[in-house]
Write a protein that holds these residues in place. Structure first.
Motif, PDB file in Angstrom:
ATOM      1  N   ARG A   2       0.820  -1.212   0.000  1.00  0.00           N
ATOM      2  CA  ARG A   2       0.000   0.000   0.000  1.00  0.00           C
ATOM      3  C   ARG A   2       0.857   1.267   0.000  1.00  0.00           C
ATOM      4  O   ARG A   2       0.385   2.335   0.377  1.00  0.00           O
ATOM      5  CB  ARG A   2      -0.934  -0.002   1.224  1.00  0.00           C
ATOM      6  CG  ARG A   2      -1.929  -1.146   1.245  1.00  0.00           C
ATOM      7  CD  ARG A   2      -2.948  -1.015   0.136  1.00  0.00           C
ATOM      8  NE  ARG A   2      -3.744   0.212   0.287  1.00  0.00           N
ATOM      9  CZ  ARG A   2      -4.505   0.721  -0.662  1.00  0.00           C
ATOM     10  NH1 ARG A   2      -4.570   0.139  -1.852  1.00  0.00           N
ATOM     11  NH2 ARG A   2      -5.209   1.818  -0.438  1.00  0.00           N
ATOM     12  N   ASN A  19       1.793   0.552   4.290  1.00  0.00           N
ATOM     13  CA  ASN A  19       2.078   1.719   3.455  1.00  0.00           C
ATOM     14  C   ASN A  19       3.438   2.318   3.784  1.00  0.00           C
ATOM     15  O   ASN A  19       4.190   1.780   4.614  1.00  0.00           O
ATOM     16  CB  ASN A  19       0.949   2.761   3.537  1.00  0.00           C
ATOM     17  CG  ASN A  19       0.849   3.440   4.892  1.00  0.00           C
ATOM     18  OD1 ASN A  19       1.701   3.293   5.761  1.00  0.00           O
ATOM     19  ND2 ASN A  19      -0.221   4.207   5.076  1.00  0.00           N
ATOM     20  N   GLN A  35       4.265   3.549   7.490  1.00  0.00           N
ATOM     21  CA  GLN A  35       4.312   2.519   8.526  1.00  0.00           C
ATOM     22  C   GLN A  35       5.684   1.888   8.705  1.00  0.00           C
ATOM     23  O   GLN A  35       5.880   1.111   9.643  1.00  0.00           O
ATOM     24  CB  GLN A  35       3.259   1.438   8.242  1.00  0.00           C
ATOM     25  CG  GLN A  35       1.840   1.893   8.540  1.00  0.00           C
ATOM     26  CD  GLN A  35       0.822   0.798   8.315  1.00  0.00           C
ATOM     27  OE1 GLN A  35       0.881   0.065   7.318  1.00  0.00           O
ATOM     28  NE2 GLN A  35      -0.119   0.664   9.225  1.00  0.00           N
ATOM     29  N   ALA A  63       0.373   9.912   9.366  1.00  0.00           N
ATOM     30  CA  ALA A  63       0.131   9.877   7.921  1.00  0.00           C
ATOM     31  C   ALA A  63       1.109  10.763   7.167  1.00  0.00           C
ATOM     32  O   ALA A  63       1.628  11.741   7.698  1.00  0.00           O
ATOM     33  CB  ALA A  63      -1.297  10.323   7.627  1.00  0.00           C
ATOM     34  N   ASP A 116       0.630   9.204   0.396  1.00  0.00           N
ATOM     35  CA  ASP A 116       0.654   7.778   0.711  1.00  0.00           C
ATOM     36  C   ASP A 116      -0.738   7.180   0.540  1.00  0.00           C
ATOM     37  O   ASP A 116      -1.750   7.881   0.596  1.00  0.00           O
ATOM     38  CB  ASP A 116       1.119   7.595   2.157  1.00  0.00           C
ATOM     39  CG  ASP A 116       1.810   6.262   2.391  1.00  0.00           C
ATOM     40  OD1 ASP A 116       1.905   5.463   1.445  1.00  0.00           O
ATOM     41  OD2 ASP A 116       2.274   6.032   3.530  1.00  0.00           O
ATOM     42  N   ASP A 117      -0.793   5.853   0.312  1.00  0.00           N
ATOM     43  CA  ASP A 117      -2.070   5.149   0.276  1.00  0.00           C
ATOM     44  C   ASP A 117      -2.471   4.745   1.690  1.00  0.00           C
ATOM     45  O   ASP A 117      -1.618   4.682   2.595  1.00  0.00           O
ATOM     46  CB  ASP A 117      -1.985   3.912  -0.613  1.00  0.00           C
ATOM     47  CG  ASP A 117      -1.806   4.272  -2.090  1.00  0.00           C
ATOM     48  OD1 ASP A 117      -2.199   5.393  -2.472  1.00  0.00           O
ATOM     49  OD2 ASP A 117      -1.277   3.435  -2.839  1.00  0.00           O
ATOM     50  N   GLU A 118      -3.723   4.448   1.875  1.00  0.00           N
ATOM     51  CA  GLU A 118      -4.205   4.056   3.197  1.00  0.00           C
ATOM     52  C   GLU A 118      -3.816   2.609   3.491  1.00  0.00           C
ATOM     53  O   GLU A 118      -4.047   1.711   2.678  1.00  0.00           O
ATOM     54  CB  GLU A 118      -5.715   4.217   3.278  1.00  0.00           C
ATOM     55  CG  GLU A 118      -6.280   3.943   4.659  1.00  0.00           C
ATOM     56  CD  GLU A 118      -7.773   4.213   4.750  1.00  0.00           C
ATOM     57  OE1 GLU A 118      -8.379   3.859   5.783  1.00  0.00           O
ATOM     58  OE2 GLU A 118      -8.326   4.766   3.775  1.00  0.00           O
ATOM     59  N   ALA A 119      -3.210   2.392   4.645  1.00  0.00           N
ATOM     60  CA  ALA A 119      -2.814   1.041   5.034  1.00  0.00           C
ATOM     61  C   ALA A 119      -4.043   0.222   5.387  1.00  0.00           C
ATOM     62  O   ALA A 119      -5.067   0.759   5.802  1.00  0.00           O
ATOM     63  CB  ALA A 119      -1.868   1.094   6.224  1.00  0.00           C
ATOM     64  N   THR A 120      -3.921  -1.098   5.240  1.00  0.00           N
ATOM     65  CA  THR A 120      -5.015  -1.996   5.608  1.00  0.00           C
ATOM     66  C   THR A 120      -4.640  -2.865   6.805  1.00  0.00           C
ATOM     67  O   THR A 120      -5.361  -3.794   7.154  1.00  0.00           O
ATOM     68  CB  THR A 120      -5.419  -2.883   4.418  1.00  0.00           C
ATOM     69  OG1 THR A 120      -4.281  -3.631   3.965  1.00  0.00           O
ATOM     70  CG2 THR A 120      -5.963  -2.034   3.274  1.00  0.00           C
TER      71      THR A 120
END
Length: 259
Positions: free
Chosen positions: A193, A222, A225, A231, A235-239
């Motif tokens: 991510r 992502n 992290q 944030a 960046d993309d949102e982490a899952t």
């Protein structure tokens, strides 16, 4: 012959050149000041991650200004005993933001030196590796690593034959050619991510690493992290949760260095 303002042409040209020079100098000063302010305001470590590390009986955390040192305590395991890692923070990220990431690595017996680079930009770090390794006596073998821009700079330090391993977190080597270092352990960890890392550039740079370099992609992780600083724009949102990401990253590093 004077122009309509009454000033001779040569004097008028000098006045124009002087005004332009002052304007250009002003723009440069503003750019420099703006750049220094930008570099001097790094992403800070999340308080909860620092508190958890400081309360961890397996390690000790010492902020020594230019570096933050994580050392194994009596309760730490001996998996990586005698090993040390010099790690360079990403651009405008404070070194303490990687305490949560490397907490379990130190608990496995390694000494981790998290570097605060010059201007918070590892790419302009000029100090020799010994500046950081000499501060921690008793380490038998050293690795280097970095996150994002910090990893780019770490690649140049890895050209030193004394370095045993290179750990890249969401990064790649664009400086230095390590393809001929068959004795160097290389681990590159990325996240599925990650919205910041230029994956095309990272793929092109693989030829600069030894043939047996290990590449690991962690699902749901992502860019931000790989540290613990909140944030990051773009960046993309982490899952996955931050704690889970840090545990996976640390476990992957320990497995690589233990091998």
């Amino acid at each position: 012959m004077a122009d309509e303002s009454g000033a001779p042409p040569r004097r008028r040209r000098r006045r124009v050149v002087r005004i332009v020079g002052i304007a250009v100098a002003g723009v440069l000063v503003l750019a420099i000041v703006g750049g220094l302010v930008w570099a001097g305001t790094p992403y800070r470590a999340e308080a909860a991650g620092l508190a958890a590390a400081e309360a961890d009986a397996r390690i000790t955390v010492a902020d020594e200004g230019d570096v933050v040192v994580l050392s194994p305590a009596a309760e730490a395991s001996t998996t990586l005993e005698g090993q040390g890692i010099v790690f360079f923070a990403g651009a405008r990220v404070d070194a303490a933001a990687y305490v949560a990431t490397f907490r379990d690595v130190a608990a496995a017996g390694a000494t981790v030196v998290l570097v605060r680079p010059i201007l918070n930009l590892a790419i302009v770090e000029l100090r020799p590796l010994s500046t950081f390794t000499d501060a921690v006596p008793g380490v038998e073998s050293w690795s280097v690593g970095g996150h994002s821009m910090g990893g780019v700079r770490a690649c140049t330090y890895a050209e030193d034959d004394a370095v045993q391993a290179l750990v890249l977190l969401a990064s790649y080597c664009s400086l230095g050619d390590l393809s001929g270092r068959d004795d160097l352990t290389v681990l590159s960890i990325t996240g599925s991510r990650d919205g910041v890392l230029r994956q095309d550039a990272a793929d092109e740079a693989r030829d600069l690493l030894p043939d047996d370099a290990v590449f690991v992609e962690l699902e749901g992780v992502n860019h931000a992290q790989f540290g613990d600083y909140g944030a990051q724009p773009g960046d993309d949102e982490a899952t996955v949760a931050g704690d889970e990401a840090h545990a996976e990253i640390a476990a992957t590093i320990v497995d690589a260095l233990d091998g």
